[in-house]
Design an enzyme around this catalytic site. Structure first.
Site, PDB file in Angstrom:
ATOM      1  N   LYS A  40     -16.588 -12.092  11.082  1.00  0.00           N
ATOM      2  CA  LYS A  40     -15.178 -12.075  11.477  1.00  0.00           C
ATOM      3  C   LYS A  40     -14.441 -10.980  10.717  1.00  0.00           C
ATOM      4  O   LYS A  40     -14.936 -10.442   9.729  1.00  0.00           O
ATOM      5  CB  LYS A  40     -14.545 -13.443  11.195  1.00  0.00           C
ATOM      6  N   ARG A 136      -6.785 -27.519   7.202  1.00  0.00           N
ATOM      7  CA  ARG A 136      -6.559 -26.407   8.124  1.00  0.00           C
ATOM      8  C   ARG A 136      -6.686 -26.894   9.565  1.00  0.00           C
ATOM      9  O   ARG A 136      -5.696 -27.199  10.201  1.00  0.00           O
ATOM     10  CB  ARG A 136      -7.543 -25.266   7.804  1.00  0.00           C
ATOM     11  N   TYR A 263       7.484   8.739  -4.991  1.00  0.00           N
ATOM     12  CA  TYR A 263       8.740   8.095  -4.612  1.00  0.00           C
ATOM     13  C   TYR A 263       9.333   7.328  -5.794  1.00  0.00           C
ATOM     14  O   TYR A 263       8.623   6.659  -6.544  1.00  0.00           O
ATOM     15  CB  TYR A 263       8.501   7.124  -3.456  1.00  0.00           C
ATOM     16  N   MET A 310       2.429   6.119   1.894  1.00  0.00           N
ATOM     17  CA  MET A 310       1.842   5.557   3.101  1.00  0.00           C
ATOM     18  C   MET A 310       0.460   6.149   3.390  1.00  0.00           C
ATOM     19  O   MET A 310      -0.465   5.427   3.771  1.00  0.00           O
ATOM     20  CB  MET A 310       2.760   5.778   4.306  1.00  0.00           C
TER      21      MET A 310
END
EC number: 5.1.1.1
Length: 367
Positions: A40, A136, A263, A310
């Site tokens: 998965k 779950r 940044y 990014m």
């Protein structure tokens, strides 16, 4: 999102390592059990199609999260049995039946909706999910399980299996694990009939709870060479990490003392400093939390300075290097190594998440 084949950042996946890890598990677990690897989430970032094809001869089937993942394997000619571990919408059961995909039946309510569908159900295979303490999905008492078996028989649905999932098999304290084990065994003892497959063994249970005798062993993170407990429990045998993450220096410059990087100007140089730029960022799954962590250049640890952008990040170099010099983010370079678990510990998370966050923009290279 599409893979970026022209970008010099890659995840190198060693398929032989994955095969070797499975072979080691086969020697460790119940010899009569089938291994059904969890592929998965794109095989935990390793590539579900490529991994499935590479290990198909070693395993009995595969486990995926959702129907789309199962369909992708079928579309790429993976013919082994496939089990979808999460619930799907009842309207799609005919797709699963047609493609020989087994489904998790999470509740009697879900199964009642399934039989209301105008679909051919005789080819449908279900594994009843049991919530023994994970909280779950799944049923919690034997009465509901037996009602589901009765309903499945009425509509000629193949009650193929029943399973649970342990929440704490990777922890040193076994109290909750044993409680879940007892709940599951109690439900198994009260079933009106037994299916072909009874399974509860995930990776951690296979490693540290060999007393579990199961028809299926659902092998996950350790197939890819990682310890499911992080650094809490010692592995009973050695496994090999299958994925390394590498990039290259795309820009290098020397900046003066007192200059800032990134940044927010969060990093300021205290002396003349060589700064290298690496084409990976948080859009690739290399999160902003990695500021201050290390990478390897020419076998030496180099600090990530300034905020991760990014698409790029900056690192502090000990000297000038040629453009194209390899940067190792996960893996070994000469005498030093950075593991996925090291990255996870820095972020305050688990090694599973580090791998699963590696985005499709990072090309996978198989060896």
């Amino acid at each position: 999102m599409k893979t970026s084949p022209h970008r010099n950042t890659s995840a190198i996946v060693d398929l032989k390592a994955i095969r070797n890890n499975i072979e080691k598990f086969k020697k460790h677990i119940n010899p009569n059990a089938e291994i059904w690897p969890a592929v998965k989430a794109d095989a935990y970032g390793h590539g579900s199609v490529e991994v499935s094809k590479a290990v198909s001869d070693l395993v009995g089937g595969f486990c995926v999260s959702n129907l789309d993942e199962a369909i992708e394997l079928r579309n790429h000619l993976v013919t082994k049995p496939i089990l979808v571990l999460s619930g799907i919408v009842p309207e799609d059961v005919d797709i699963a039946a047609a493609l020989n995909i087994s489904l998790t039946a999470p509740s009697l309510e879900w199964l009642k909706l399934v039989v209301q569908e105008e679909a051919e159900l005789s080819d449908l295979k279900i594994h009843i999910g049991v919530d023994s303490g994970m909280g779950r999905i799944g049923i919690r008492d034997v009465e509901e399980a037996n009602q589901m078996i009765e309903l499945a028989d009425k509509y000629a649905i193949n009650f193929e299996g029943i399973f649970t999932h342990f929440a704490t098999a990777d922890m040193a304290d076994e109290t909750k694990f044993k409680n879940q084990q007892a709940r599951f065994n109690k439900i198994m003892a009260g079933l009106s009939r037994q299916p072909k497959f009874i399974h509860s063994t995930n990776t951690a249970a296979a490693l540290w709870h060999k007393e579990q005798v199961q028809a299926i062993e659902r092998l996950g993170i350790s197939m890819y060479g990682l310890n499911p407990s992080g650094k809490t429990l010692e592995l009973p045998f050695e496994i090999e990490p299958a994925l390394s993450l590498v990039s290259e220096l795309t820009h290098i410059k020397k900046i003066a003392a007192g200059e800032t990087v990134g940044y927010g100007a969060t990093y300021e140089t205290s002396e003349e400093t060589w700064i290298g730029t690496v084409p990976i960022g948080y859009a690739d799954g290399w999160t902003r939390q990695m500021q201050g962590f290390k990478v390897l250049v020419d076998g030496k640890f180099c600090e990530i300075v300034g905020r991760v952008c990014m698409d790029q990040m900056m690192i502090k170099l000990d000297k000038s290097y040629p453009l194209g010099t390899k940067v190792t983010l996960i893996g070994r370079d000469k005498a030093n190594e950075i593991t996925t678990t090291d990255v996870a510990d820095w972020r305050g998370t688990i090694n599973y998440e580090v791998l699963c966050l590696l985005s499709d923009r990072i090309k996978r290279i198989y060896k």
